[in-house]
Design a protein around this motif. Structure first.
Motif, PDB file in Angstrom:
ATOM      1  N   GLU A  20     109.270  42.018  18.977  1.00 56.94           N
ATOM      2  CA  GLU A  20     110.336  41.239  19.688  1.00 56.94           C
ATOM      3  C   GLU A  20     111.518  41.805  20.098  1.00 56.94           C
ATOM      4  N   ALA A  57     110.462  37.206  22.125  1.00 56.85           N
ATOM      5  CA  ALA A  57     109.116  36.996  22.381  1.00 56.85           C
ATOM      6  C   ALA A  57     108.386  36.292  23.418  1.00 56.85           C
ATOM      7  N   THR A  58     109.112  35.577  24.166  1.00 58.33           N
ATOM      8  CA  THR A  58     108.865  35.073  25.371  1.00 58.33           C
ATOM      9  C   THR A  58     108.584  36.233  26.370  1.00 58.33           C
ATOM     10  N   ILE A  84     106.261  38.737  26.032  1.00 59.66           N
ATOM     11  CA  ILE A  84     104.948  38.997  25.623  1.00 59.66           C
ATOM     12  C   ILE A  84     104.029  39.223  26.754  1.00 59.66           C
ATOM     13  N   CYS A 125     104.946  39.474  15.296  1.00 62.26           N
ATOM     14  CA  CYS A 125     105.541  38.447  15.612  1.00 62.26           C
ATOM     15  C   CYS A 125     106.017  37.478  14.680  1.00 62.26           C
ATOM     16  N   ASP A 126     107.013  36.493  14.891  1.00 66.39           N
ATOM     17  CA  ASP A 126     107.124  35.458  13.947  1.00 66.39           C
ATOM     18  C   ASP A 126     106.271  34.385  14.076  1.00 66.39           C
ATOM     19  N   GLU A 135     105.888  32.258  16.938  1.00 65.74           N
ATOM     20  CA  GLU A 135     105.406  32.400  18.089  1.00 65.74           C
ATOM     21  C   GLU A 135     104.080  32.866  18.152  1.00 65.74           C
ATOM     22  N   PHE A 155     101.622  34.159  21.462  1.00 66.68           N
ATOM     23  CA  PHE A 155     100.994  35.636  21.411  1.00 66.68           C
ATOM     24  C   PHE A 155      99.534  35.400  21.492  1.00 66.68           C
ATOM     25  N   ASP A 170     110.419  35.079   9.751  1.00 67.85           N
ATOM     26  CA  ASP A 170     110.769  36.089  10.751  1.00 67.85           C
ATOM     27  C   ASP A 170     110.909  37.572   9.653  1.00 67.85           C
TER      28      ASP A 170
END
Length: 220
Positions: free
Chosen positions: A49, A81-82, A84, A104-105, A108, A112, A137
């Motif tokens: 991220e 993350a958006t 990806i 990733c968290d 998300e 993903f 996270d």
């Protein structure tokens, strides 16, 4: 990589910048050409991220006696993350076709998974694809691994114990668990997450490494 260690690492830095410019900048010809030209020296791309995730992974690898850059592993922060989907289009099957892994968290994970399936990576198990999920996270994983007292020692070593105590005294933080306060404190200033990613990983006992980081490095 074909060139010497220094040249290879410098090429990876150029590759990382070119990929980011391609993904975020909409495919400018110069970025596409440079990333494509350097891709032959890349063994794997690890999508994360942000910079703090990159710092944590590279610091932990170094503590384990590894140099990811010299190994041809490009850890690429996506700026959120958006992004990806864009980075998978560039680095994955629709683009350069490179081997991929990532971090990733938990919030998300579905995002993903959806984009990995969209580009044809449909193992069904994110870990099987090399993508590992933090329980909340990265900061949460590191705080739980070190424990509150261990994190407090790191904060004190960074000369920030007084600011942290002041932060704890704010009305919005009073009564919250200390782990929550620490997690929020690490994100209050620009650059603090990356600073503490390095410091917290540096303080970890190597038998207490959070599972997502341990498994991701084992995969790459």
């Amino acid at each position: 990589m074909a060139r010497g260690k220094r040249g290879g690492v410098e090429d990876l830095g150029r590759f990382r910048r070119a990929v980011s410019a391609w993904a975020v900048g909409g495919g400018a010809a110069e970025a596409v050409d440079e990333a494509s030209g350097l891709a032959g020296g890349v063994r794997m791309v690890v999508l994360v991220e942000g910079t703090s995730d990159q710092v944590a992974l590279e610091t932990l690898a170094a503590r384990q006696g590894r140099d990811l850059g010299a190994e041809g592993v490009a850890v690429v922060p996506m700026g959120g993350a958006t992004n990806i989907g864009r980075f998978l289009d560039v680095c994955g099957p629709p683009g350069l076709g490179l081997a991929l892994a990532g971090l990733c968290d938990v919030g998300e994970e579905r995002h993903f998974r959806r984009h990995l399936e969209r580009v044809g990576l449909t193992d069904g198990d994110l870990e099987g694809l090399g993508f590992h999920v933090c329980r909340a996270d990265l900061e949460d994983e590191l705080i739980r691994a070190l424990g509150p007292e261990g994190v407090r020692q790191v904060i004190e070593a960074q000369g920030e114990l007084r600011p942290f105590l002041t932060f704890q005294g704010q009305p919005a933080q009073r009564g919250r668990p200390v782990e929550h306060q620490m997690r929020r404190f690490l994100g209050t200033h620009s650059g603090r997450k990356a600073l503490y990613a390095q410091a917290l990983v540096g303080a970890l006992a190597l038998d207490r490494v959070p599972r997502p980081l341990e498994r991701l490095l084992a995969h790459v």
